[in-house]
Motif scaffolding. Structure first.
Motif, PDB file in Angstrom:
ATOM      1  N   THR A   1     -64.825 -59.491 -29.891  1.00  0.00           N
ATOM      2  CA  THR A   1     -63.641 -60.087 -29.113  1.00  0.00           C
ATOM      3  C   THR A   1     -63.366 -59.317 -27.651  1.00  0.00           C
ATOM      4  O   THR A   1     -62.259 -59.524 -27.031  1.00  0.00           O
ATOM      5  N   VAL A   2     -64.227 -58.451 -27.393  1.00  0.00           N
ATOM      6  CA  VAL A   2     -63.897 -57.371 -26.283  1.00  0.00           C
ATOM      7  C   VAL A   2     -65.135 -57.534 -25.483  1.00  0.00           C
ATOM      8  O   VAL A   2     -65.265 -56.449 -24.595  1.00  0.00           O
ATOM      9  N   ASN A   3     -66.105 -58.306 -25.542  1.00  0.00           N
ATOM     10  CA  ASN A   3     -67.187 -58.422 -24.645  1.00  0.00           C
ATOM     11  C   ASN A   3     -68.101 -57.177 -25.021  1.00  0.00           C
ATOM     12  O   ASN A   3     -68.632 -56.438 -23.952  1.00  0.00           O
ATOM     13  N   ALA A   4     -68.301 -56.774 -26.221  1.00  0.00           N
ATOM     14  CA  ALA A   4     -69.142 -55.547 -26.394  1.00  0.00           C
ATOM     15  C   ALA A   4     -70.552 -55.962 -26.434  1.00  0.00           C
ATOM     16  O   ALA A   4     -70.926 -56.880 -26.424  1.00  0.00           O
TER      17      ALA A   4
ATOM     18  N   VAL B   1     -64.071 -57.716 -37.476  1.00  0.00           N
ATOM     19  CA  VAL B   1     -63.869 -57.903 -36.132  1.00  0.00           C
ATOM     20  C   VAL B   1     -63.845 -56.721 -35.145  1.00  0.00           C
ATOM     21  O   VAL B   1     -63.623 -55.625 -35.633  1.00  0.00           O
ATOM     22  N   ILE B   2     -64.544 -56.735 -34.017  1.00  0.00           N
ATOM     23  CA  ILE B   2     -64.575 -55.675 -32.944  1.00  0.00           C
ATOM     24  C   ILE B   2     -63.437 -56.110 -31.941  1.00  0.00           C
ATOM     25  O   ILE B   2     -63.206 -57.003 -31.253  1.00  0.00           O
TER      26      ILE B   2
ATOM     27  N   LYS C   1     -59.020 -53.379 -25.049  1.00  0.00           N
ATOM     28  CA  LYS C   1     -58.993 -53.682 -26.564  1.00  0.00           C
ATOM     29  C   LYS C   1     -57.851 -54.947 -26.687  1.00  0.00           C
ATOM     30  O   LYS C   1     -57.421 -55.424 -25.593  1.00  0.00           O
ATOM     31  N   ASP C   2     -57.770 -55.288 -28.029  1.00  0.00           N
ATOM     32  CA  ASP C   2     -56.917 -56.549 -28.220  1.00  0.00           C
ATOM     33  C   ASP C   2     -55.443 -56.160 -27.791  1.00  0.00           C
ATOM     34  O   ASP C   2     -55.109 -55.099 -27.823  1.00  0.00           O
TER      35      ASP C   2
END
Lengths: 96, 96, 96, 96, 96
Positions: free
Chosen positions: D46-49, D77-78, E15-16
């Motif tokens: 979810t953080v464009n890793a 989830v990341i 981060k989220d």
């Protein structure tokens, strides 16, 4: 989610009524090459997987977030078939 | 879910009132042949299982998705009796 | 659920306000004879258990399904005192 | 949450429809220096890793508390990229 | 809950958005004497803990039952500071 390989099938006549019609497969977690590691567990199939397939499994309450498993007493679900895995720029698994 | 063998029973007089009338069995996870591996744990029976039976157990919040366990403080449930297991085309367990 | 033995107590002055008045005991999982195995963890007591008692513990969201733990930040609860355990037809534990 | 390193990617054509458009990365838990320990697992990004990044992963129902994962059959989830880690007053990891 | 020791801190810029303003500490589970065992993990602080403090951590959905963590993608929370631990009648840990 775990990378897992389908290794077998289960047959159960006596079971919770909410499990009727659900296919319960025996799977084992694998490493990033698709080689089994760890103990076998049982997961509900939602993608028409078969013995030998490499799949992804979701666990716990997340296993109930599919149409086939919603509100049912199951804690593991096969929610994806794996086509390929790539680690550090190299293909480590490719579906045959 | 885990493949597990019922190995014993528990007796508890003092317990949460929501557990009244629930049968709590001692089980151990098994491999795909039905041979016990790992530590014993306790699960609520919903399929009239007995000592020696091979069963499937669901864990966590999924253990509360049966009529007998709904909203109760239990984290493991026996939700199916196993008739047979097949791995890689061979029967590895058949109920006697 | 796990079979566990109460081995100690904790004292905490600074804590989440929802924990006020809750008794937090140190327990260790045991085998089917009541002998401790594994690492210590902490569980909320709901059955007036004391050090030395053999108990059942429920974990995860199931630990919040009692009046004392509902909607509180606790992931383990003692929800039954064990009177006796029987494995393969033999009594393996009997409360003294 | 776990400290984890992104090591690879997965490709799945056949999957639960709720997974469409979600990026599933292969990660491994690390120690406090960012060195991988333990088995690989798969988490939704979810953080464009990207491969090589050190991240934080949340598991179980907590993995579904983001906009991208809400009500989906995913259990990891990341949810953060790690810039730096400090242990006992020393920097043990600094993003390159 | 686990008995755990705070050993470090994390910095994350990306981060989220639900994690904004939350302090994420690196902790390790300890035994009943406060000696670290096992791998490091990361937990949200809700009691103003610092490096060196012995704390209690709650996990899974239970980690979201505090004001600071409600509906956020976090699976571990520090919800109590430990003043002292007593095992079998002896003090095994006393805050300095």
């Amino acid at each position: 989610m775990l990378i897992a390989k389908v290794i077998g099938t289960t047959v159960s006549t006596i079971k919770d009524e909410k499990l009727t019609g659900r296919k319960l497969l025996i799977v084992r977690q694998t490493d990033e090459k698709g080689d089994p590691i760890g103990k076998p567990f049982v997961a509900v199939d939602t993608v028409n997987a078969g013995v030998g397939d490499l799949v992804l499994t979701a666990h716990g309450s997340s296993a109930r977030q599919t149409t086939l498993t919603d509100q049912r007493p199951v804690d593991a679900v096969i929610m994806a078939m794996i086509d390929s895995l790539e680690v550090d720029g190299e293909i480590t698994f490719q579906k045959g």
